[in-house]
Write an enzyme that holds these catalytic residues in place. Structure first.
Site, mmCIF file in Angstrom:
data_model
loop_
_atom_site.group_PDB
_atom_site.id
_atom_site.type_symbol
_atom_site.label_atom_id
_atom_site.label_comp_id
_atom_site.label_asym_id
_atom_site.label_seq_id
_atom_site.Cartn_x
_atom_site.Cartn_y
_atom_site.Cartn_z
ATOM 1 N N LEU A 1 0.832 -1.199 0.000
ATOM 2 C CA LEU A 1 0.000 0.000 0.000
ATOM 3 C C LEU A 1 0.870 1.254 0.000
ATOM 4 O O LEU A 1 1.732 1.418 0.865
ATOM 5 C CB LEU A 1 -0.916 0.019 1.224
ATOM 6 C CG LEU A 1 -1.747 -1.242 1.500
ATOM 7 C CD1 LEU A 1 -2.636 -1.025 2.717
ATOM 8 C CD2 LEU A 1 -2.582 -1.622 0.278
ATOM 9 N N ASP A 2 0.635 2.134 -0.976
ATOM 10 C CA ASP A 2 1.316 3.424 -1.038
ATOM 11 C C ASP A 2 0.382 4.478 -0.462
ATOM 12 O O ASP A 2 -0.765 4.612 -0.904
ATOM 13 C CB ASP A 2 1.671 3.782 -2.483
ATOM 14 C CG ASP A 2 2.593 2.747 -3.121
ATOM 15 O OD1 ASP A 2 3.436 2.197 -2.392
ATOM 16 O OD2 ASP A 2 2.465 2.495 -4.336
ATOM 17 N N ALA A 3 0.869 5.225 0.514
ATOM 18 C CA ALA A 3 0.040 6.226 1.191
ATOM 19 C C ALA A 3 0.518 7.628 0.857
ATOM 20 O O ALA A 3 1.724 7.899 0.845
ATOM 21 C CB ALA A 3 0.079 6.012 2.700
#
Length: 281
Positions: free
Chosen positions: A129-131
């Site tokens: 997951l890229d936040a």
């Protein structure tokens, strides 16, 4: 007590290992295979091979590259990029991957994560997951639904992810430290282990993130800036009381470090440097 993990990350763009800066600029490093060989030799607990161009080009995972990297890695190998079918999951595992990381697939076809987890076990499947920071927190990067990162992390756990690789777009390549508020927020919301990525630039940053329970520290640029960086960092963390596997065969008991994690030079080394510097002027 469970040992803390340091994970060396190899980011691949167009089959070349690169350093990333804010998900916008990339500096080529060279061969992913050679990067893996060095990370393994320096004492990485795991290696992550992340192909950021495979999904965009819809070319699928580069099985030949994965196989060559796996041959140089004696530690668990996580592979991500371009995996969009169960056959590609199977082929990637057959090529030598111990863990499969799903990023684009998690956003576009989350049921693939569930199916992969059911077939290979949760320990094999990582939600990547890229936040990105927003005005009121963090959202999932490039997600058409604009989901909050905590919502996305909870869904990943529900679908069967055994771990979550959590990367901060804002901190990527900054060398200014991990996004501690992001990691802490997600860590409190899920029960699976987290792998923090993005922003490491000094031993202090690793101390900060490894103080979070159930969190491993991953780094790309930092581990590729200078030789023996992982082994030197492990010695530093060991002196601070962190339970961590030391790299056998490398001895750092009588050395000290600079603030950015490099070995300090001895007076003899400084003298040699001063002697040879005029030759390069």
């Amino acid at each position: 007590m469970l040992r803390k993990r340091l994970i060396g990350t190899i980011l691949v763009k167009d089959n070349v290992a690169v350093q990333s800066y804010g998900f916008r600029r990339y500096t080529p490093i060279g061969s992913p295979v050679i990067c893996a060989e060095y990370l393994d030799a320096w004492g990485a607990d795991e290696i992550a091979l992340l192909d950021i161009s495979a999904s965009k080009s819809r070319s699928g995972p580069n099985l030949e590259m994965i196989s060559k990297v796996a041959a140089k890695s004696r530690v668990p190998l996580m592979v991500g990029g371009g995996i969009s079918t169960m056959k590609e999951v199977h082929d990637t595992v057959e090529a030598g991957a111990d863990k499969i990381a799903m990023n684009t697939a998690f956003i576009r076809q989350p049921e693939l994560l569930r199916e992969a987890s059911e077939n290979y076990g949760a320990q094999c499947i990582i939600a990547s997951l890229d936040a990105i920071r927003t005005s009121d927190g963090y959202s999932l990067y490039r997600d058409d639904e604009g989901r909050d990162i905590v919502t996305a992390a909870k869904l990943a756990e529900e679908l069967g992810a055994g771990e979550i690789l959590l990367n901060s777009v804002d901190q990527d390549g900054s060398l200014e430290g991990y996004a501690l508020d992001l990691i802490s927020k997600v860590n409190r919301a899920v029960n699976v282990p987290l792998i923090a990525l993005g922003g490491a630039g000094a031993p202090l940053h690793f101390e900060e993130i490894l103080n979070e329970p159930n969190v491993a520290a991953a780094a790309g640029n930092y581990f590729q800036h200078f030789e023996h960086s992982i082994a030197v960092l492990k010695h530093h963390l060991g002196t601070k009381g962190f339970p961590i596997r030391q790299k056998s065969g490398l001895e750092y008991m009588n050395v000290s470090h600079t603030l950015d994690g490099r070995l300090k030079r001895t007076p003899e080394q400084l003298l040699l440097t001063q002697m040879y510097e005029p030759l390069h002027q």
